[in-house]
Design an enzyme around this catalytic site. Structure first.
Site, PDB file in Angstrom:
ATOM      1  N   GLU A 413       0.851  -1.194   0.000  1.00 15.50           N
ATOM      2  CA  GLU A 413       0.000   0.000   0.000  1.00 15.50           C
ATOM      3  C   GLU A 413       0.876   1.230   0.000  1.00 15.50           C
ATOM      4  O   GLU A 413       1.812   1.312   0.787  1.00 15.50           O
ATOM      5  CB  GLU A 413      -0.869   0.071   1.271  1.00 15.50           C
ATOM      6  CG  GLU A 413      -2.009  -0.888   1.312  1.00 15.50           C
ATOM      7  CD  GLU A 413      -2.885  -0.708   2.567  1.00 15.50           C
ATOM      8  OE1 GLU A 413      -2.781   0.336   3.248  1.00 15.50           O
ATOM      9  OE2 GLU A 413      -3.655  -1.616   2.844  1.00 15.50           O
TER      10      GLU A 413
HETATM   11  C1  NOJ Z   1      -4.430   1.245   5.489  1.00 21.29           C
HETATM   12  C2  NOJ Z   1      -5.560   0.275   5.285  1.00 21.29           C
HETATM   13  O1  NOJ Z   1      -5.034  -1.013   5.175  1.00 21.29           O
HETATM   14  C3  NOJ Z   1      -6.395   0.585   4.061  1.00 21.29           C
HETATM   15  O2  NOJ Z   1      -7.516  -0.237   4.070  1.00 21.29           O
HETATM   16  C4  NOJ Z   1      -6.779   2.048   4.033  1.00 21.29           C
HETATM   17  O3  NOJ Z   1      -7.552   2.344   2.899  1.00 21.29           O
HETATM   18  C5  NOJ Z   1      -5.500   2.873   4.034  1.00 21.29           C
HETATM   19  N1  NOJ Z   1      -4.764   2.609   5.260  1.00 21.29           N
HETATM   20  C6  NOJ Z   1      -5.762   4.375   3.951  1.00 21.29           C
HETATM   21  O4  NOJ Z   1      -6.418   4.820   5.085  1.00 21.29           O
END
Ligand code: NOJ
Length: 584
Positions: A413
């Site tokens: 991410e």
């Molecule tokens: C981390 C989380 O895993 C994800 O689901 C979320 O969208 C992002 N942070 C942004 O807040």
């Protein structure tokens, strides 16, 4: 020629040097260089991500059971504007459309999560396996593979089956380990012939701290200073168990990998010359990423967590530490249970030492004895907590390399948001964020960090947990007011696409061209969206007029209620005047 004993002394020396080097991150090293033009290693994997509860919708369709998030969002006052993920992006019904978006980006992988209660409605395998849920993920996986997109599948992105919460208290209960293992085992059995990258847990820090300390996330518990440590303890054990299950039963046949995705902000000492600030910054990271990474890579909780929580617990009159302990068998069972490490990273904080007396009461946050600060000059286009600080990413990746023996990393991410009300599709801030963060990752690879892939977060605007729909992280804009949830490309789609097709940043001239071209294409998307939104508004007004129940309600609130109020006021005034006259 060297004598054998001299050689072995040299060996020992080299080993000692390597070992001591392996433990120390150089806090004083400046990782803030200028932009680096160059490309990523061949085979580097580019992707985007999503998660089930945030995008699928269809919360009660086709035999799906309820998750803790379904229940949490249906309670008033838990989520901004009481929004829910009931329909969200309707991803459940839009697999084909969304895969077309992935193809447009020419991605190598797509990261998504399986909703546990969609395939096991109560969370318990012996109760029921929902074949319709299995069919949905089969369809998604097959379509990805047909389009040459590798699925990276998260087993747990926070949507625990509600039955397990109600019956056992969720991650406060040891029994979750076996239930989770049964669920993972079913996924390996049914999807493992095609899925080769498994992530057990997404961001367990959030599950523990926001789910069991602050209660901002489901299941909304506030068991300060103990709940999060207990939850984390069982999550780490559950992760290790699933890794061993894969290793013993599936690896030789399926030849895949099992990892975990850990989130970590970078913590930079406020004063780089102050030993206290350096130690505080390290504590910040150890209490965040190290809490999970250290047991998995080095066999136990970080020493600093054991020391701080142990001492505070004793000062609070407790006989044992609020941080649970692993037995020596458990330590060796857990150590090494990671074929690749997923890293989720968004932002950075400045950290300084700050003492919190034990009398403040137990709390994860005060256990750390530190304060977090931000530089007001850092850009923060959307989420309040998310400041763009690209150099922190390189620092974090180097820290991971040194602390955990240079593991294979997939960035799972990384991305930035804007506010819900923002309808600007020319998202300059996101292009800038991606450009700089991806560049810092490239520099980290040059530093020797073993990063194999990158996942931009996220494919679509979606449900943002307790923030509802108020923050948009998507490369694609989703019009949530329209029941069809149409997707519109933001400029960053074009920009990211160029980074992917060039496998990096070949030279300055080209990279600047990408920005110009992306801006050119997004203005037409802006016009499309504006026209569509006008149509939606008009349609909504027409619907209001034509819907008899709504118009009745409207009539009640807009005509009957005010008229009755005015009449009441008038009557009271007349009655008052009458009383006054009689009195005179
Ligand atoms: C981390 C989380 O895993 C994800 O689901 C979320 O969208 C992002 N942070 C942004 O807040």
């Amino acid at each position: 020629m060297l004598q054998p004993h001299v050689l072995s002394v040299c060996h020992v020396l080299v080993l000692v040097l390597c070992l001591s080097a392996a433990e120390d991150f150089d806090w004083t090293k400046n990782h803030r260089g200028s932009f680096y033009y160059g490309t990523f290693p061949t085979g580097f994997s580019w992707g985007v991500g999503s998660s089930a509860y945030q995008t699928e919708g269809a919360w009660d369709k086709d035999g799906k059971g309820m998750s803790i998030w379904d229940v949490f969002t249906h309670k008033k006052g838990k989520v901004m504007y009481n929004e829910t993920g009931d329909s969200s992006c309707e991803g459940y019904y839009k697999v084909k459309d969304d895969i077309a978006l992935l193809k447009e980006l020419k991605l190598n992988h797509y990261r998504f999560s399986i909703s546990w209660p969609r395939i096991m409605p109560t969370g318990i395998k012996s109760d029921h396996v929902n074949e319709k849920g299995i069919k949905y993920y089969d369809y998604l996986i097959n379509l990805l593979l047909e389009n040459k997109i590798t699925p990276i599948v998260t087993l747990y992105h926070w949507d625990l089956p509600q039955v397990l919460q109600e019956r056992y208290g969720g991650w406060q209960n040891l029994s979750m380990i076996n239930y989770f293992n049964d669920y993972a085992n079913l996924c390996f059995e049914r999807f493992g012939n095609r899925v080769k990258y498994w992530i057990t847990f997404n961001n367990p820090w959030s599950i523990a701290v926001e789910g069991y300390e602050t209660g901002e996330h489901a299941p909304g518990m506030k068991l300060r200073g103990s709940g999060p440590y207990k939850a984390a303890h069982y999550i780490i054990k559950a992760h290790a168990k699933v890794w061993h299950t894969y290793d013993n039963q599936w690896r030789s046949k399926q030849k895949g990998m099992v990892g975990i995705s850990l989130n970590g902000d970078w913590g930079e000492p406020v004063d780089i010359t102050s030993q206290k600030d350096i130690e505080a910054a390290e504590r910040y990271i150890q209490f965040y990423l190290g809490w999970f990474a250290n047991p998995i890579f080095n066999g136990d909780y970080p020493q600093v967590m054991k020391d701080y929580i142990g001492r505070k617990s004793a000062q609070q009159g407790l006989g044992t530490s609020r941080l649970p302990t692993f037995s020596s068998q458990e330590k060796s069972y857990i150590k090494g249970t990671c074929d690749f490490l997923g890293i989720g990273h968004f932002t950075t904080r400045y950290i300084t030492q700050k003492n919190f007396p034990a009398s403040h009461g137990p709390s994860y946050f005060t256990d750390r004895d530190l304060a977090e600060l931000v530089d007001p000059r850092w850009p923060d286009p959307g989420s309040e907590w998310l400041y763009s600080v690209p150099w922190g990413f390189r620092r974090l990746l180097n820290f991971v390399k040194i602390q955990y023996g240079n593991p294979m990393i997939y960035v799972t991410e990384n991305g930035v948001s804007e506010k819900m009300t923002c309808t600007e599709l020319c998202d300059d801030w996101r292009m800038q964020y991606f450009k700089e963060y991806i560049n810092e990752m490239l520099k980290a690879i040059k530093d020797g960090v073993n990063v194999k892939g990158y996942t931009a977060w996220s494919l679509l605007d979606k449900f943002e947990w307790d923030e509802g729909y108020s923050e948009r992280f998507g490369l694609y804009y989703v019009d949530f007011r329209n029941k069809n949830k149409p997707r519109y490309p933001k400029a960053s789609v074009q920009y990211y696409k160029r980074i992917i097709s060039s496998n990096g940043f070949p030279n300055q001239k080209e990279a600047e061209n990408w920005h110009r071209k992306a801006i050119e294409t997004c203005s037409s998307s802006n016009q499309l969206l504006a026209a569509e939104q006008q149509r939606t508004t008009a349609a909504n007004i027409l619907r209001l007029i034509h819907d008899p129940l709504t118009s009745h309600m409207e009539m009640v609130t807009e005509i009957v209620v005010p008229t009755v109020c005015i009449l009441c006021i008038l009557l009271s005034a007349i009655f008052l005047m009458f009383l006054l006259r009689r009195h005179n």
